[in-house]
Design a protein around this motif. Sequence first.
Motif, mmCIF file in Angstrom:
data_model
loop_
_atom_site.group_PDB
_atom_site.id
_atom_site.type_symbol
_atom_site.label_atom_id
_atom_site.label_comp_id
_atom_site.label_asym_id
_atom_site.label_seq_id
_atom_site.Cartn_x
_atom_site.Cartn_y
_atom_site.Cartn_z
ATOM 1 N N LEU A 1 0.833 -1.208 0.000
ATOM 2 C CA LEU A 1 0.000 0.000 0.000
ATOM 3 C C LEU A 1 0.864 1.252 0.000
ATOM 4 C CD1 LEU A 1 -2.877 1.094 0.052
ATOM 5 C CD2 LEU A 1 -2.842 0.931 2.547
ATOM 6 N N LEU A 2 1.986 1.215 0.712
ATOM 7 C CA LEU A 2 2.909 2.354 0.734
ATOM 8 C C LEU A 2 3.436 2.645 -0.677
ATOM 9 C CD1 LEU A 2 4.575 4.352 2.576
ATOM 10 C CD2 LEU A 2 6.376 2.625 2.513
ATOM 11 N N LEU A 3 3.837 1.600 -1.393
ATOM 12 C CA LEU A 3 4.357 1.783 -2.751
ATOM 13 C C LEU A 3 3.266 2.295 -3.695
ATOM 14 C CD1 LEU A 3 6.583 -1.421 -3.067
ATOM 15 C CD2 LEU A 3 7.344 0.938 -2.706
ATOM 16 N N ALA A 4 2.036 1.796 -3.520
ATOM 17 C CA ALA A 4 0.932 2.256 -4.369
ATOM 18 C C ALA A 4 0.652 3.738 -4.143
ATOM 19 C CB ALA A 4 -0.320 1.432 -4.095
ATOM 20 N N ARG A 5 0.679 4.165 -2.891
ATOM 21 C CA ARG A 5 0.435 5.582 -2.594
ATOM 22 C C ARG A 5 1.580 6.455 -3.123
ATOM 23 N NH1 ARG A 5 -4.417 6.689 -2.467
ATOM 24 N NH2 ARG A 5 -3.898 8.699 -1.525
ATOM 25 N N MET A 6 2.780 5.920 -3.120
ATOM 26 C CA MET A 6 3.897 6.655 -3.704
ATOM 27 C C MET A 6 3.707 6.813 -5.205
ATOM 28 S SD MET A 6 7.089 4.985 -1.545
ATOM 29 C CE MET A 6 8.346 6.059 -2.224
ATOM 30 N N LEU A 7 3.168 5.785 -5.855
ATOM 31 C CA LEU A 7 2.898 5.871 -7.290
ATOM 32 C C LEU A 7 1.779 6.876 -7.578
ATOM 33 C CD1 LEU A 7 3.788 4.717 -10.004
ATOM 34 C CD2 LEU A 7 2.042 2.940 -9.755
ATOM 35 N N VAL A 8 0.789 6.962 -6.681
ATOM 36 C CA VAL A 8 -0.230 8.009 -6.806
ATOM 37 C C VAL A 8 0.442 9.381 -6.790
ATOM 38 C CG1 VAL A 8 -2.207 9.118 -5.683
ATOM 39 C CG2 VAL A 8 -2.103 6.635 -5.821
ATOM 40 N N GLY A 9 1.409 9.550 -5.894
ATOM 41 C CA GLY A 9 2.142 10.810 -5.838
ATOM 42 C C GLY A 9 2.889 11.105 -7.124
ATOM 43 N N CYS A 10 3.449 10.056 -7.758
ATOM 44 C CA CYS A 10 4.138 10.245 -9.041
ATOM 45 C C CYS A 10 3.189 10.818 -10.088
ATOM 46 C CB CYS A 10 4.696 8.911 -9.532
ATOM 47 S SG CYS A 10 6.079 8.280 -8.583
ATOM 48 N N GLY A 11 1.996 10.238 -10.184
ATOM 49 C CA GLY A 11 1.036 10.712 -11.177
ATOM 50 C C GLY A 11 0.530 12.101 -10.886
ATOM 51 N N GLU A 12 0.175 12.342 -9.634
ATOM 52 C CA GLU A 12 -0.411 13.642 -9.295
ATOM 53 C C GLU A 12 0.610 14.766 -9.317
ATOM 54 O OE1 GLU A 12 -2.972 13.564 -5.917
ATOM 55 O OE2 GLU A 12 -4.251 11.994 -6.766
ATOM 56 N N ALA A 13 1.900 14.423 -9.353
ATOM 57 C CA ALA A 13 2.929 15.458 -9.497
ATOM 58 C C ALA A 13 2.795 16.209 -10.809
ATOM 59 C CB ALA A 13 4.318 14.818 -9.394
ATOM 60 N N GLY A 14 2.166 15.579 -11.807
ATOM 61 C CA GLY A 14 2.005 16.236 -13.102
ATOM 62 C C GLY A 14 0.681 16.926 -13.291
ATOM 63 N N ALA A 15 -0.048 17.177 -12.208
ATOM 64 C CA ALA A 15 -1.387 17.750 -12.339
ATOM 65 C C ALA A 15 -1.409 19.277 -12.238
ATOM 66 C CB ALA A 15 -2.316 17.147 -11.290
ATOM 67 N N MET A 16 -0.923 19.823 -11.134
ATOM 68 C CA MET A 16 -1.183 21.230 -10.844
ATOM 69 C C MET A 16 -0.369 22.195 -11.699
ATOM 70 S SD MET A 16 -3.633 21.061 -8.823
ATOM 71 C CE MET A 16 -3.804 22.795 -8.415
ATOM 72 N N ALA A 17 0.912 21.925 -11.911
ATOM 73 C CA ALA A 17 1.739 22.884 -12.664
ATOM 74 C C ALA A 17 1.229 23.096 -14.093
ATOM 75 C CB ALA A 17 3.197 22.433 -12.666
ATOM 76 N N PRO A 18 0.980 22.039 -14.874
ATOM 77 C CA PRO A 18 0.413 22.274 -16.207
ATOM 78 C C PRO A 18 -0.970 22.909 -16.165
ATOM 79 C CG PRO A 18 1.328 20.055 -16.048
ATOM 80 C CD PRO A 18 1.293 20.621 -14.659
ATOM 81 N N SER A 19 -1.800 22.490 -15.207
ATOM 82 C CA SER A 19 -3.174 23.003 -15.125
ATOM 83 C C SER A 19 -3.203 24.503 -14.850
ATOM 84 C CB SER A 19 -3.953 22.261 -14.036
ATOM 85 O OG SER A 19 -4.049 20.887 -14.306
ATOM 86 N N LEU A 20 -2.482 24.934 -13.815
ATOM 87 C CA LEU A 20 -2.516 26.345 -13.436
ATOM 88 C C LEU A 20 -1.872 27.235 -14.491
ATOM 89 C CD1 LEU A 20 -1.715 26.222 -9.607
ATOM 90 C CD2 LEU A 20 -3.936 26.220 -10.744
ATOM 91 N N SER A 21 -0.783 26.772 -15.105
ATOM 92 C CA SER A 21 -0.130 27.612 -16.109
ATOM 93 C C SER A 21 -1.001 27.757 -17.358
ATOM 94 C CB SER A 21 1.240 27.045 -16.475
ATOM 95 O OG SER A 21 1.134 25.779 -17.100
ATOM 96 N N MET A 22 -1.740 26.704 -17.740
ATOM 97 C CA MET A 22 -2.637 26.810 -18.893
ATOM 98 C C MET A 22 -3.759 27.810 -18.623
ATOM 99 S SD MET A 22 -3.178 23.153 -20.815
ATOM 100 C CE MET A 22 -3.883 22.301 -19.413
ATOM 101 N N VAL A 23 -4.366 27.719 -17.445
ATOM 102 C CA VAL A 23 -5.469 28.621 -17.111
ATOM 103 C C VAL A 23 -4.970 30.059 -16.987
ATOM 104 C CG1 VAL A 23 -7.178 29.184 -15.326
ATOM 105 C CG2 VAL A 23 -6.852 26.811 -16.055
ATOM 106 N N ALA A 24 -3.777 30.245 -16.458
ATOM 107 C CA ALA A 24 -3.206 31.598 -16.378
ATOM 108 C C ALA A 24 -2.994 32.192 -17.771
ATOM 109 C CB ALA A 24 -1.887 31.567 -15.613
ATOM 110 N N ASP A 25 -2.709 31.351 -18.769
ATOM 111 C CA ASP A 25 -2.558 31.837 -20.138
ATOM 112 C C ASP A 25 -3.890 32.222 -20.768
ATOM 113 O OD1 ASP A 25 0.184 31.555 -20.200
ATOM 114 O OD2 ASP A 25 0.127 29.515 -20.989
#
Length: 444
Positions: A100-124
Amino acid sequence: MSRRTAYWTLLVVTLVVGLNYMDRYVLAILIEPIRADLQITDTQIGLLTGAAFALLYSTLAIPIARLAERYNRVVILTCAVLLWSLATGLSGLANGFVFLLLARMLVGCGEAGAMAPSLSMVADLFPIERRATAMSIIGLGSAAGNTVAPWIGGWLQSTVGWRMSFVALGLVGVPLALLLIFTVPHPRRGLSDGAAAVVEPLPFGIAIRRLFQRRTFTLLTAALILMSIAEYSMILWMPSLFHRSFGVELQDLGARLALFQGVPFFLGTYFGGVAADRLYKHDPRWIIWVPMISVMLTAPAVFWMCMAQSENTMLWLLIVPSFANGVYIGPCYALVQNLSAVHSRATATAVLAFTVNLIGAGLGPLLLGALSGHLTAEFGEQSLRYAFYALVPLYVCAALIFIPMAFQLRSDLENARQDTLGLLDEPVTAHARKIGATQTHAST
């Protein structure tokens, strides 16, 4: 890009962020059955809810943001959705703490790519005078995720168990990823700021130095670290607090938390962005004062909530910090984008995510769990309630940090504008000459 396309992009990005937060926080309502099934301790729960996610989330956020400065952000965001959805589904297959620890770490890997692209696109897509409202709508995605996570998680747990709850939530990401990749166009960078050409991203070291030379950005980072330690701890441990202090069943608790915690957070998120944008027209410093006031209200509300002697009293008192925690999201998201040059917005978001999540999400739930475990010998099942008192001084210190930010804001905004136009002094390098040539050609 048409206004209709801009708002469609905002809607889809908001749905993505909502799923992001739902997959992240559904673990909170499932903690108790997981603890009973896998025989894990409070300290291990703190690792699952905090450090396991935050370690890779924070570490990978910056390199992914650097990719987002150069390549198609829609593609990057789509890949992120698919990865964290897969990891969420795998969480349901865990046969012990390590899996479960490794699975949650993998969730973190995926979600690391969420906010930076999202916020920069909306700011544009949205100009500075409407940006806080746009960011608050993205914040509504996180608020919606927080709101429905305990309700859906509690219902799924009582219906199909905690394992199938993770699997079902993981499957939701597939149609959302398809919607994103096939219907959302990639916006031109700097579109809402009137940039005439795409500026090449600065080298990482220069971009970071310029960001932290803006004192407002540095102070905002410090304040958000303290607030995130408290907020992540509160969100992830709140179901356990009610269960241990008052014996509330999880299937009943999910719906109540959605009403008393999720709905106020949702309303506060929208209110904060709209209020900041309307007041910004009179004085730009309101983008700082709005979140500062909300944090000042949170500290006493958390204190009185910890003193509640009944489930209903605690629920009603929970409304105030939940609403106030939502208020600061839109203005702070917008402030990060406003303080960044067009060519370093994703990087700024990732740098903030790195510091805030590594310390806040990584250490907050872990430290609160460890403190609760330390107090168990003296207070028994009430140890978690007494551990919650440690959140109050964090909010007080964060509110104080906002005060000097107002005195520096105008000069830092001007510095960010000059950075976008390539007017800041730097040693003459091939990169600097390339940017200067691009700007000269655009002006001509």
